[in-house]
Design a protein around this motif. Structure first.
Motif, PDB file in Angstrom:
ATOM      1  N   LEU B 113       0.950  -1.282  -0.086  1.00  0.00           N
ATOM      2  CA  LEU B 113      -0.031   0.006  -0.044  1.00  0.00           C
ATOM      3  C   LEU B 113       0.862   1.122   0.096  1.00  0.00           C
ATOM      4  CD1 LEU B 113      -2.637  -0.928   2.907  1.00  0.00           C
ATOM      5  CD2 LEU B 113      -2.989  -0.765   0.206  1.00  0.00           C
ATOM      6  N   GLN B 122      -6.398   5.082  -2.728  1.00  0.00           N
ATOM      7  CA  GLN B 122      -5.969   3.803  -3.362  1.00  0.00           C
ATOM      8  C   GLN B 122      -7.011   2.887  -3.987  1.00  0.00           C
ATOM      9  OE1 GLN B 122      -2.320   2.475  -1.590  1.00  0.00           O
ATOM     10  NE2 GLN B 122      -2.505   3.798   0.052  1.00  0.00           N
ATOM     11  N   PRO B 162      -2.509   3.983   5.495  1.00  0.00           N
ATOM     12  CA  PRO B 162      -2.005   2.800   5.750  1.00  0.00           C
ATOM     13  C   PRO B 162      -1.445   2.520   7.215  1.00  0.00           C
ATOM     14  CG  PRO B 162      -1.578   3.127   3.654  1.00  0.00           C
ATOM     15  CD  PRO B 162      -2.144   4.302   4.198  1.00  0.00           C
TER      16      PRO B 162
END
Lengths: 338, 341
Positions: B113, B122, B162
């Protein structure tokens, strides 16, 4: 000379614990979190929070738990690589919790560690022969050359060829490097070896080689192991008794077969049920835990497992359960068994 | 199962034939994947199992055409996805398939990620790439996707980054991204290796559910035989770039034929049994450079090796129906005249 020392320690020791090598009493290790301009301690991570257990001579105690449960911190605190916040570590009859200087150095000879990452734990600039003799040179005036026969013997013991003596760590595979790490740990003929995830970086076939080697060496040298790992099946294979840790606390301690056949703590039950069994015909009832492990900075009140526990009672939110013997040799910290 | 679905089930979704993927070391190419053939049928979960360096990850990168440029290349063989040859596609063409028809999830959710973009960004990136969709719709769809992978509070998580999520949550996000365009094939490369066992159980359960709901096929690459037993229909065992055994999951675990498979099974400590000594395989996998050119690649480590094992290359052939083994202990693996190994 060795005999003399042995006799002395024997006399010193409490007769009741004659065969106990390591006793850990209410051990706590907290990491401070510093903040602000003055770097004051603003909070603590309760990595190990009040654990007690003992290891008998020649026994292997497995410590199992998921990442962040404090199993490695516990191991390092026992080796005095970290300072305990509170509690006692009694090694071979002596309280070593707060000893320093020469007395600590003396006792360090008796316990060694095998680390997880065989790539990071060996100095790449040193020859394997020197790596293995280093612990001995640290405690004697002997030079590398004089120790060569001893090192050669160790190399054979851990299943490495003798010409490994002149090689460097990068010339070896992961499994072989772990053998070098084991040879180093054995060099001082320690009483206790703490193995922290010694096989988790290795492939299955190599993992089994190293596990077999550790067992052989235990028989040969009468070693006592504290075996720390996250893989319950590996821990079960290696250990006589197993302690299960969750969020800094020890939730269950039992003889391995009893733990597997009849796990008492709901967390142990979930942990065992979560292991994928290599047999497609076996369809297990799986207990899926909800959510993630809470932060050890601010652990839940009462039983630390209660937010994820299917059997939680009101009491569990208030009172922290202590480790109690429910059956002979089987201790559990859970309000269900009061 | 009706006859109709049976028929449908038998047409492979993905067919890999004689795939050879080579890597260059000091200017010379060595095969990391050596003449591998297998197929994946619709709705099937195929496991590829083997130890590090056996070529299982390289195979998945070959299918996705993600091999490092200038270092790795597909030397020969074909990869057909719904009849289309992937190996002949240009980068532009494969981009319309990658992420849409075939998606992939990787082992380490932290490194796959992007740390500087929000979770929502994303997921939406994939949606914008493959669909005509408005910003508002994309956001709603992302929230729905996060919800479908079992993330509570998706409205909040969508704007987080993330590093704010745990490993298990990150892997859930990766799965959400992978299934965003409802791919027909999902390649999962060690999806649970970096996770704790209780989290692994959650993710495996999720993968199974999603596979059923989305009618996907899955290629599951793993080193963990427990995970294979749990998840897969068919299993391919790889050693040193070769397929050594290929069969359905039940047969593999109850009637393994190749010595390597047998040893691998005996090498794992089991929860339900007590063994004093685990079976171990002597030595290590030869490096790409030192790989034997003829004969069985496992011969040097095999306890049942015969003299001819180093001179005759065994064929991967059926010993029983649906059970393929590549070992000279079985007559079917002996090359006959006119048949090339």
């Amino acid at each position: 000379m060795n005999m003399e020392v042995k006799e002395k320690t024997l006399n010193k020791k409490d007769k009741r614990n004659n065969d106990v090598l390591l006793e850990v009493k209410n051990l706590k290790t907290y990491y401070p979190i510093k903040g602000g301009i003055l770097r004051r301690t603003v909070a603590v991570v309760k990595a190990v929070d009040d654990i007690s257990f003992e290891i008998k001579k020649g026994e292997t105690l497995g410590l199992v738990g998921e990442s962040g449960c404090g199993k490695s911190t516990a191991g390092r605190t026992i080796l005095r690589l970290l300072d305990a916040t509170d509690g006692q570590i009694i090694f071979d009859g002596d309280d070593i919790t707060n000893i320093r200087g020469i007395s600590l150095r003396k006792v360090r000879k008796d316990f060694q560690m095998v680390f997880q990452d065989p790539y990071a734990s060996l100095n790449p600039m040193m020859m394997v022969g020197d790596l293995i003799s280093e612990p001995i040179r640290n405690f004697t005036n002997k030079r590398s050359k004089e120790l060569k026969p001893e090192v050669m013997e160790l190399l054979t013991k851990v299943g490495l060829p003798e010409d490994a003596y002149y090689k460097y760590p990068h010339e070896f595979s992961g499994g072989q490097r772990q053998r070098i790490g084991i040879a180093r740990a054995l060099a001082l003929k320690p009483k206790l070896i703490i193995a922290d995830e010694p096989v988790s970086a290795l492939d299955v076939s190599v993992q089994s080689q190293v596990l077999n080697l550790l067992k052989e060496l235990q028989d040969e040298f009468d070693l006592t192991f504290l075996f720390i790992a996250h893989d319950l099946s590996v821990v079960k294979h290696m250990s006589d008794r197993i302690g299960v840790m969750y969020l800094g606390g020890l939730v269950e301690v039992a003889e391995k077969n009893s733990l597997y056949a009849e796990p008492l703590h709901p967390y142990t039950q979930a942990l065992i049920s979560a292991i994928p069994e290599p047999d497609p015909r076996k369809k297990k009832e799986r207990i899926i835990l909800e959510g993630d492990v809470p932060s050890p900075i601010d652990p839940p009140k009462g039983c630390t497992f209660h937010p994820r526990c299917a059997h939680a009672k009101p009491e569990c939110q208030q009172v922290k359960p202590t480790l109690k013997e429910v059956k002979p040799g089987h201790r559990v910290a859970c309000h269900l068994y009061n | 199962m009706s006859v109709n679905t049976q028929l449908h089930k038998d047409t492979p979704l993905l067919e890999v034939k004689n795939l050879e993927t080579a890597f260059s070391i000091d200017g010379q190419y060595y095969n990391a994947v050596d003449k591998v053939s297998f197929s994946v049928k619709p709705r099937q979960i195929v496991g590829i199992v083997g130890e590090s360096g056996c070529g299982k990850s390289v195979m998945s990168l070959s299918i996705m055409k993600l091999l490092p440029k200038g270092i790795g290349k597909i030397k020969s063989g074909s990869i057909q996805f719904e009849g289309v040859h992937l190996e002949q596609m240009s980068d532009k063409e494969i981009n319309s398939i990658r992420g849409k028809e075939i998606a992939m999830i990787f082992q380490e959710p932290m490194t796959s990620l992007n740390p500087v973009f929000s979770i929502g960004f994303q997921i939406q990136e994939v949606l914008f790439n493959h669909m005509k969709i408005s910003k508002k719709e994309a956001r709603l769809k992302s929230i729905a996707l996060l919800k479908s992978v079992g993330i509570s509070r998706p409205e909040k998580i969508i704007d987080e980054y993330p590093h704010q999520l745990s490993g298990g949550m990150r892997q859930r996000v990766m799965i959400a991204i992978a299934i965003a365009c409802q791919p027909k094939l999902l390649i999962a490369d060690e999806p649970t290796t970096a996770l704790d066992v209780t989290v692994q159980a959650q993710i495996l359960e999720l993968l199974k559910d999603i596979q059923k709901v989305n009618d996907m096929s899955v290629i599951l690459i793993t080193h963990d035989l427990g995970v294979v037993a749990e998840m897969c229909d068919e299993v391919i065992v790889m050693y040193a770039g070769k397929v050594v055994e290929k069969t359905d999951v039940d047969t593999l675990f109850h009637d393994p034929k190749h010595p390597y498979t047998k040893l691998l099974m005996g090498a794992i400590p089991r929860m339900d049994e007590d063994v004093e000594v685990l079976s171990s395989i002597k030595g290590i996998v030869p490096s790409l450079k030192n790989m034997p050119k003829v004969g069985c690649k496992f011969a040097a480590r095999c306890p049942q090796a015969m003299p001819e094992c180093t001179s005759i290359t065994p064929l991967l052939a059926e010993t029983d129906e649906g059970h393929e083994v590549s070992c000279l202990l079985y007559p079917s693996s002996r090359p006959r005249e006119g048949v090339q190994a």
